[in-house]
Design a protein around this motif. Sequence first.
Motif, mmCIF file in Angstrom:
data_model
loop_
_atom_site.group_PDB
_atom_site.id
_atom_site.type_symbol
_atom_site.label_atom_id
_atom_site.label_comp_id
_atom_site.label_asym_id
_atom_site.label_seq_id
_atom_site.Cartn_x
_atom_site.Cartn_y
_atom_site.Cartn_z
ATOM 1 N N MET A 21 -43.433 -54.040 -13.709
ATOM 2 C CA MET A 21 -43.415 -52.638 -14.046
ATOM 3 C C MET A 21 -42.278 -51.987 -13.279
ATOM 4 O O MET A 21 -41.928 -52.386 -12.193
ATOM 5 N N ALA A 22 -41.741 -50.919 -13.844
ATOM 6 C CA ALA A 22 -40.658 -50.192 -13.200
ATOM 7 C C ALA A 22 -41.145 -49.584 -11.894
ATOM 8 O O ALA A 22 -42.334 -49.365 -11.696
ATOM 9 N N GLN A 23 -40.223 -49.302 -11.016
ATOM 10 C CA GLN A 23 -40.559 -48.742 -9.716
ATOM 11 C C GLN A 23 -41.258 -47.394 -9.889
ATOM 12 O O GLN A 23 -40.892 -46.588 -10.735
ATOM 13 N N SER A 24 -42.283 -47.149 -9.061
ATOM 14 C CA SER A 24 -43.025 -45.891 -9.132
ATOM 15 C C SER A 24 -42.173 -44.753 -8.620
ATOM 16 O O SER A 24 -41.275 -44.929 -7.806
ATOM 17 N N GLY A 40 -48.874 -56.444 -28.542
ATOM 18 C CA GLY A 40 -50.060 -55.616 -28.409
ATOM 19 C C GLY A 40 -49.717 -54.141 -28.350
ATOM 20 O O GLY A 40 -50.329 -53.320 -29.047
ATOM 21 N N ALA A 41 -48.738 -53.794 -27.518
ATOM 22 C CA ALA A 41 -48.324 -52.396 -27.396
ATOM 23 C C ALA A 41 -47.777 -51.882 -28.719
ATOM 24 O O ALA A 41 -48.083 -50.759 -29.134
ATOM 25 N N PHE A 42 -46.979 -52.698 -29.411
ATOM 26 C CA PHE A 42 -46.410 -52.280 -30.693
ATOM 27 C C PHE A 42 -47.510 -51.951 -31.696
ATOM 28 O O PHE A 42 -47.511 -50.877 -32.299
ATOM 29 N N PHE A 43 -48.456 -52.858 -31.879
ATOM 30 C CA PHE A 43 -49.505 -52.625 -32.869
ATOM 31 C C PHE A 43 -50.475 -51.531 -32.431
ATOM 32 O O PHE A 43 -50.938 -50.738 -33.255
ATOM 33 N N TYR A 59 -47.160 -48.803 -23.060
ATOM 34 C CA TYR A 59 -45.888 -49.447 -22.744
ATOM 35 C C TYR A 59 -46.136 -50.948 -22.661
ATOM 36 O O TYR A 59 -47.252 -51.388 -22.338
ATOM 37 N N ALA A 60 -45.107 -51.746 -22.915
ATOM 38 C CA ALA A 60 -45.249 -53.201 -22.880
ATOM 39 C C ALA A 60 -45.542 -53.722 -21.470
ATOM 40 O O ALA A 60 -45.950 -54.865 -21.316
ATOM 41 N N ALA A 61 -45.376 -52.881 -20.458
ATOM 42 C CA ALA A 61 -45.643 -53.303 -19.074
ATOM 43 C C ALA A 61 -47.110 -53.644 -18.849
ATOM 44 O O ALA A 61 -47.440 -54.373 -17.926
ATOM 45 N N GLY A 62 -47.988 -53.129 -19.686
ATOM 46 C CA GLY A 62 -49.406 -53.431 -19.535
ATOM 47 C C GLY A 62 -50.275 -52.431 -20.268
ATOM 48 O O GLY A 62 -49.851 -51.303 -20.520
ATOM 49 N N PHE A 63 -51.479 -52.821 -20.588
ATOM 50 C CA PHE A 63 -52.395 -51.987 -21.366
ATOM 51 C C PHE A 63 -52.680 -50.664 -20.662
ATOM 52 O O PHE A 63 -52.844 -49.635 -21.312
ATOM 53 N N GLY A 64 -52.716 -50.668 -19.349
ATOM 54 C CA GLY A 64 -53.033 -49.459 -18.601
ATOM 55 C C GLY A 64 -51.847 -48.567 -18.310
ATOM 56 O O GLY A 64 -51.982 -47.535 -17.660
#
Length: 144
Positions: free
Chosen positions: A1-4, A76-79, A127-132
């Motif tokens: 994930m990108a930097q916070s 998953g994120a796309f759909f 986002y594709a970085a994760g479901f959350g």
Amino acid sequence: MAQSQVIEDVGGRARKAAPGVTAGGVAATLRLEGGAVLAVSAVGYQALGGNWWMFAVLFLVPDLSMLGYLLNRSIGAFFYNLGHSYLSPAALALAGYLTDAPSLYPIALIWTAHIGFDRLLGFGLKYAAGFGVTHLGLSGKAAR
């Protein structure tokens, strides 16, 4: 994930969030907008004389878009986003208009009601970085 990055919350508290996600008053406003979409969709559905049993049966159908996560996070994120963007039910309503099929309008309203309900609960576009990792903020493991 990108930097916070640090985002100031409504109460003046600082909290970390991934770039591109909202927090504080902005997130609350977006959630309230979701509630408004849910309410307006339900009123519109009633005005069209929609069958409430059909509403109940179809209300969770957009969540089938989460099955894309069985393949990977990007798919998953796309759909998920395809099933949870207001553009999709708007396209369905437009198709109903262009093809003189007004029976599609109630289905489009059920769909927008579902999206509004999800937004009200804080489930945003992924986002594709994760479901959350969503446009409404971080949830689940991503928030830790």
